[in-house]
Design a protein around this motif. Structure first.
Motif, short mmCIF file in Angstrom:
data_model
loop_
_atom_site.label_atom_id
_atom_site.label_comp_id
_atom_site.label_asym_id
_atom_site.label_seq_id
_atom_site.Cartn_x
_atom_site.Cartn_y
_atom_site.Cartn_z
N VAL A 1 42.16 34.40 26.74
CA VAL A 1 43.20 35.15 27.44
C VAL A 1 44.50 35.00 26.66
CG1 VAL A 1 44.50 35.42 29.58
CG2 VAL A 1 42.08 34.75 29.66
N ILE B 1 50.74 42.83 34.27
CA ILE B 1 50.62 41.37 34.33
C ILE B 1 50.39 40.88 32.91
CG2 ILE B 1 49.18 39.45 35.13
CD1 ILE B 1 48.62 41.06 37.66
N PRO C 1 49.40 34.62 31.81
CA PRO C 1 48.08 34.10 32.21
C PRO C 1 48.10 33.34 33.53
CG PRO C 1 48.46 33.71 29.87
CD PRO C 1 49.76 34.20 30.44
N ALA D 1 48.07 35.81 36.23
CA ALA D 1 46.74 36.41 36.29
C ALA D 1 45.77 35.50 37.04
CB ALA D 1 46.23 36.68 34.88
N ARG D 2 45.85 34.20 36.79
CA ARG D 2 44.97 33.26 37.51
C ARG D 2 45.29 33.24 38.99
NH1 ARG D 2 45.80 30.27 32.69
NH2 ARG D 2 47.51 29.10 33.64
N GLN E 1 43.83 36.37 40.47
CA GLN E 1 42.37 36.25 40.50
C GLN E 1 41.92 35.41 41.70
OE1 GLN E 1 40.92 32.94 38.60
NE2 GLN E 1 39.40 33.24 40.21
N GLU F 1 39.83 47.71 38.89
CA GLU F 1 41.17 47.33 38.46
C GLU F 1 41.88 48.57 37.92
OE1 GLU F 1 43.58 44.31 35.42
OE2 GLU F 1 41.42 44.61 35.20
N ILE G 1 45.09 41.33 30.54
CA ILE G 1 45.22 39.90 30.82
C ILE G 1 44.48 39.54 32.11
CG2 ILE G 1 46.83 37.98 31.16
CD1 ILE G 1 46.88 39.35 28.37
N LEU G 2 44.72 40.31 33.16
CA LEU G 2 44.01 40.06 34.42
C LEU G 2 42.53 40.38 34.25
CD1 LEU G 2 43.95 39.34 37.42
CD2 LEU G 2 44.55 41.71 37.93
N THR G 3 42.21 41.41 33.50
CA THR G 3 40.81 41.79 33.27
C THR G 3 40.01 40.62 32.73
OG1 THR G 3 41.64 43.99 32.67
CG2 THR G 3 39.31 43.53 32.25
N THR H 1 40.79 37.45 32.80
CA THR H 1 40.79 36.34 33.75
C THR H 1 39.73 36.55 34.83
OG1 THR H 1 43.17 36.04 33.36
CG2 THR H 1 42.25 35.02 35.33
#
Length: 402
Positions: A54, A78, A81, A84-85, A88, A105, A112-114, A116
């Motif tokens: 990430v 986003i 990281p 993003a966590r 998630q 999404e 970044i979120l993808t 994660t």
């Protein structure tokens, strides 16, 4: 028996055992198991982590800057990281045991979120409207075994009202759900798909109204069941959605209609500065708010009520309900009896007495459920007819669905 294959029924057995193990919190003990266990994990919505790297926030910001173009609407991404966590964990929190719905999404951008979500074992459909982001996302898709699917499209231009050919990135919900492989389910069934996105700032209020009409009419994404929305909205709009009766300026028609239609849950609040924009000057472009706080973006979960259509409220008469609420709260300090009289309803006072609503109640002091009870009582009233304001209902819809 063929070498390397599980015996007949083994996959089903593994699937049942895995579901029980996950429910018991034994996820750390499930590594290094046969391939049939991996298949079973996918069946219950738990993919093995691909261990993707990430990018750090600075790298994600550079990715956004590289695709900046003039004339492109303002978007937020986003890039951090840590954020993003957090998102998630919010998206996976509260999940019931058993198979999990796919996550759509919207506008993943730098991904970044993808990444994660993929590392957390989530199956993701990435819907991206900026073609400049697609190569990176598609390369990621090709490196995985079906856990990620990338689609070119814009969720916030879904089912455009204009007639004629739909040109990408605009698209029809029917085409989107067909591509995702998600079939329609009965309204009272479990959530068929989860959606994550950041509402466009410029048309935030308009988007909330369009989603609301789709919800009550069971059209667009809601033709497929009780689709769960997990969306970042401005703090001021969150305050409107969750306002209580009597709260000046915050308690509006939008409040009543979303509270009747959905369970509203605040998952997280994040300062505007945590997000990256696609503006060339790198500005935050925080919208101004005079009367309501607006220091954060709020991650809100909107889950449609299972019992939304169990009474007199139906998709076929929902536009009338929406119009009634809008009319009542157009002048929030007005008395409800005066509004009923303006509709030529002769027995308005009697109706309010039967509903145990005070005769002098102002429209801003009624609870959302009171509006629903009032509407259902009007539907059953012999002296009430919808035909006289049918044209006004249609005009109201046109004014909202711009």
């Amino acid at each position: 028996m063929l070498a390397g294959r599980a015996p007949p029924g083994a996959a089903d057995c593994c699937r049942r055992l895995l579901a029980a193990a996950l429910a018991a919190g034994l996820r750390p003990l499930l590594c290094g198991l046969p391939s049939c266990w991996a298949t079973a994990r996918r069946a219950v919505g738990q993919w093995p982590s691909p261990g993707l790297r990430v990018p750090e926030a600075a790298e994600a910001e550079r990715l956004v800057q590289q695709v900046q173009r003039t004339g492109v609407p303002l978007r937020r991404f986003i890039a951090c990281p840590q954020l993003a966590r957090t998102v998630q964990r919010c998206l996976q929190g509260g999940a019931s045991p058993g198979p999990q719905p796919v996550l759509l999404e919207c506008a993943p951008g730098p991904g970044i979120l993808t990444r994660t979500l993929l590392n957390a074992g989530v199956r993701v459909i990435a819907l991206e409207s900026n073609s400049a982001f697609l190569p990176n996302l598609q390369s990621l898709e090709n490196s995985l075994d079906g856990q990620l699917k990338v689609i070119y499209g814009d969720f916030f231009r879904l089912d455009p009202l204009a007639t004629g050919t739909v040109k990408p990135p605009a698209m029809c919900s029917e085409k989107l759900f067909e591509t995702m492989g998600v079939a329609a389910v009965p309204w009272r069934a479990d959530v068929p798909v989860k959606i994550f996105g950041i509402l466009p700032q410029k048309k935030e209020r308009n988007t909330l109204w369009r989603l609301l009409f789709a919800l009550y009419e069971c059209s667009s994404i809601y033709r497929y069941g009780r689709v769960e929305l997990n969306i970042f909205i401005s703090e001021k709009e969150y305050k409107v959605l969750t306002a209580k009766p009597g709260e000046a300026r915050a308690y509006q028609a939008l409040t009543v209609l979303w509270q009747v239609g959905c369970e509203i849950q605040l998952l997280h609040m994040e300062p505007w500065s945590s997000f990256v924009t696609n503006l060339k000057n790198g500005g935050l472009a925080v919208p101004k708010s005079t009367w309501l706080p607006n220091d954060h973006l709020c991650l809100v979960r909107l889950t449609p009520q299972q019992n939304l259509f169990t009474g007199g409220l139906k998709p076929t008469n929902s536009a009338t309900f929406i119009f009634m609420v809008k009319q009542c709260l157009a002048k929030p300090k007005s008395r409800l009896t005066d509004r009923l009289n303006s509709w030529s309803l002769d027995n308005g006072s009697k109706l309010l007495k039967e509903l145990e609503i005070p005769k002098n109640a102002e429209t801003r002091n009624l609870y959302p459920e009171d509006y629903r009870r009032l509407f259902e009582a009007l539907q059953n009233s012999n002296t009430f007819t919808e035909t006289w304001f049918h044209d006004e209902v249609l005009e109201s819809i046109r004014n909202i669905n711009l």
